[in-house]
Design a protein around this motif. Structure first.
Motif, PDB file in Angstrom:
ATOM      1  N   GLN A   1      49.723  39.469  37.426  1.00  0.00           N
ATOM      2  CA  GLN A   1      48.814  40.792  37.565  1.00  0.00           C
ATOM      3  C   GLN A   1      47.473  40.058  37.859  1.00  0.00           C
ATOM      4  O   GLN A   1      46.864  39.550  36.748  1.00  0.00           O
TER       5      GLN A   1
ATOM      6  N   ASP B   1      44.697  40.414  38.866  1.00  0.00           N
ATOM      7  CA  ASP B   1      43.081  41.153  38.673  1.00  0.00           C
ATOM      8  C   ASP B   1      42.621  40.847  37.254  1.00  0.00           C
ATOM      9  O   ASP B   1      41.501  40.604  36.679  1.00  0.00           O
TER      10      ASP B   1
ATOM     11  N   THR C   1      50.072  37.893  46.978  1.00  0.00           N
ATOM     12  CA  THR C   1      50.541  39.140  46.635  1.00  0.00           C
ATOM     13  C   THR C   1      50.676  38.969  44.899  1.00  0.00           C
ATOM     14  O   THR C   1      51.119  38.066  44.654  1.00  0.00           O
TER      15      THR C   1
ATOM     16  N   TYR D   1      51.359  41.882  41.364  1.00  0.00           N
ATOM     17  CA  TYR D   1      51.457  43.346  40.808  1.00  0.00           C
ATOM     18  C   TYR D   1      50.299  43.974  40.497  1.00  0.00           C
ATOM     19  O   TYR D   1      49.178  43.296  40.446  1.00  0.00           O
ATOM     20  N   ASP D   2      50.181  45.321  40.956  1.00  0.00           N
ATOM     21  CA  ASP D   2      48.795  45.997  40.988  1.00  0.00           C
ATOM     22  C   ASP D   2      48.397  46.362  39.534  1.00  0.00           C
ATOM     23  O   ASP D   2      49.026  46.059  38.360  1.00  0.00           O
TER      24      ASP D   2
ATOM     25  N   HIS E   1      46.143  44.051  46.956  1.00  0.00           N
ATOM     26  CA  HIS E   1      45.624  45.565  46.478  1.00  0.00           C
ATOM     27  C   HIS E   1      44.244  45.644  46.424  1.00  0.00           C
ATOM     28  O   HIS E   1      43.690  44.738  46.263  1.00  0.00           O
TER      29      HIS E   1
ATOM     30  N   THR F   1      42.695  45.055  43.123  1.00  0.00           N
ATOM     31  CA  THR F   1      42.466  43.625  42.668  1.00  0.00           C
ATOM     32  C   THR F   1      41.475  42.837  43.370  1.00  0.00           C
ATOM     33  O   THR F   1      40.682  42.011  42.545  1.00  0.00           O
TER      34      THR F   1
ATOM     35  N   THR G   1      47.215  49.510  48.985  1.00  0.00           N
ATOM     36  CA  THR G   1      48.125  48.396  48.982  1.00  0.00           C
ATOM     37  C   THR G   1      48.541  48.065  50.544  1.00  0.00           C
ATOM     38  O   THR G   1      48.750  48.997  51.331  1.00  0.00           O
TER      39      THR G   1
ATOM     40  N   SER H   1      42.853  54.430  41.623  1.00  0.00           N
ATOM     41  CA  SER H   1      42.379  52.862  41.076  1.00  0.00           C
ATOM     42  C   SER H   1      41.352  52.426  42.347  1.00  0.00           C
ATOM     43  O   SER H   1      40.688  51.816  41.888  1.00  0.00           O
TER      44      SER H   1
END
Length: 489
Positions: free
Chosen positions: A177, A179, A224, A226-227, A236, A239, A283, A300
């Motif tokens: 992740q 972010d 890529t 995960y959000d 995303h 992110t 996304t 988000s």
């Protein structure tokens, strides 16, 4: 240092406001009992909420009552945050997502949640400095630097969560992740700026960690991951937004323009998320995880504007494409939950969830619910937008934002301009502020005895999901700061 036991005890005493706040353009002041015993950290939390005035429009009794509750809930939320920092049985700097250890188990420190939470603590410190809050900020740094140097499953800085003993979580999870490192870098830069009189700590402890995270962002921004909801692998909007902010903050802090070029590449990519649907789709390049988010609508995107907007008009809260997206999200949630049947006529907003196709109900997958932090995102967004428009001295309506402004002025069309201090400008600002207040009122209705869990049951309105969610409290602190005319950094 351990603040959580004192803060947790204070939560039991905060059923009424403990301070007063002067409110611009209101006829009455909110006030309450100031006799609650506090530690210096709790005093700082109380003082931080009372330092600025709310830029709201009317002075009705209902406004005054809501203002009083916002004061009360701000104090409760600040102490709720402190109660979840350094809880019993944890290592220094552990910020638990929730004290809930079962059904669901949220007794972990997520990099993202912790970074966003510490920014709320930083707002408390910047408003009313204290040694106790400095200790909390430094505890966060200690834990995060240890996490950055801990072996993880992903063998990267994008590992999402850590155990109370400081070790990384090794079970199956959506990783990386990416972010998290960006949000952590921004948080540490803000801490460094706040503690700039402590040059050795900034230079020797913070700067190397900041650079490590920023270099990771440069390396991974177009990959890529995960959000923020931990469900979808892809590229995303959220992110990318927090990455862009971290790089711009970092370029300034480190006097290193090399980060700026990557930030500019991210800006170009961000523009591709707004297309034919007339809102930002969350996304791209879906490569795994949940495959049922067909609308592309996701709150988000608004949270990204709140936490990563830099006042430059690039997907800031008052910018046209963010406003257009807020309207689309509002409309899709208007009749999704049974509890929203009482909206509008009662001065309540629609309760807002993460995204319309959501299936996570707080324990498993069925029918999802509204979230406190998503509902609060609207209140914060609109008050931040007001601050942005006032700073700019005007509001410019575009093709993208026309439908948003038509909610408040039926004659608004692309090209309409509202100049600061004109009657039309003031009317729009007052109407948007009144709209923002309905989101606070919605939260007030469901925050039982001031507590905020993760979610609100879509049918009963009762709190569900993880109890005393730290992110819910942090979201309230930043939303209240925007309401009070002093948006958090």
């Amino acid at each position: 240092m351990k603040l959580s036991s004192v803060a947790a005890a204070l939560l039991l005493t905060l059923a009424t406001p403990v301070f007063s706040v002067p409110l611009e353009r209101r006829a009455a002041e909110s006030s309450g009992d100031s006799s609650v015993p506090t530690t210096s950290a709790a005093v700082s939390a109380t003082s931080a909420a009372s330092s600025s005035s709310a830029p709201v429009a009317s002075a009705t009794p209902a406004d005054s009552e809501l203002a009083s509750w916002i004061d009360e809930e701000t104090t409760f939320s600040q102490n709720g945050i402190l109660a979840n920092i350094n809880p019993e049985g944890s290592v220094t700097g552990f910020i638990t997502a929730s004290p809930s250890k079962d059904s669901p188990d949220y007794f972990y420190s997520w990099t993202r949640d912790s970074a966003l939470t510490i920014r709320s603590v930083l707002h408390m410190y910047n408003t009313s400095p204290s040694d106790d809050l400095v200790a909390v900020l430094k505890d966060f740094v200690t834990f995060q630097i240890n996490a950055m140097n801990t072996d993880t499953v992903c063998d990267c800085l994008g590992e999402p969560k850590f155990n109370a003993d400081g070790s990384s979580y090794t079970g199956a999870w959506g990783r990386p992740q990416n972010d998290g490192p960006a949000e952590r870098a921004t948080a540490m830069i803000l801490i460094a700026n706040a503690l700039n009189d402590n040059s050795s700590y900034v230079e020797d402890t913070l700067t190397p960690a900041i650079k490590q995270d920023l270099d990771y962002v440069v390396e991974t921004w177009d990959q890529t991951c995960y959000d923020l909801w931990e469900e979808v692998n892809g590229l995303h909007f959220f992110t990318l937004m927090v990455m862009r902010r971290a790089l711009i903050d970092g370029a300034s802090f480190l006097s290193d323009d090399s980060y700026t070029s990557t930030a500019q590449e991210i800006e170009t990519k961000l523009d591709s998320f707004y297309g034919d649907k007339d809102y930002i789709e969350v996304t791209q390049q879906l490569s795994g995880g949940a495959d049922y988010k067909s609308s592309g609508l996701d709150t988000s995107t608004l949270i990204a504007a709140n936490v990563a907007g830099l006042g430059d008009g690039i997907y800031t809260p008052g910018s046209d494409k963010i406003l257009a997206t807020s309207l689309a999200i509002k409309e899709v949630f208007s009749d999704l939950y049974a509890i929203n049947a009482d909206s509008n006529s009662t001065g309540l907003s629609y309760a807002i969830g993460r995204y319309p196709e959501d299936k996570y109900d707080g324990l498993g997958t069925s029918e999802a619910n509204p979230w406190f932090l998503c509902t609060l995102a609207f209140a914060e967004l609109y008050y931040r937008a007001i601050d942005e428009w006032k700073s700019a001295g005007s509001i410019e309506v575009t093709d993208a934002s026309a439908a948003f402004f038509q909610q408040f002025d039926s004659s608004a069309v692309s090209g309409t301009s509202y100049t600061a201090d004109s009657d039309d400008f003031n009317s729009i600002v007052q109407a948007v502020a009144a709209e923002a207040d309905t989101y606070f009122a919605r939260v007030q209705k469901h925050a039982s005895d001031n507590t905020m869990s993760e979610q609100i049951d879509r049918d009963s309105g009762e709190e569900v999901g993880a109890k005393d969610l730290t992110w819910s409290y942090a979201a309230f602190v930043t939303a209240a700061a925007a309401y009070n005319g002093s948006p958090s950094a």
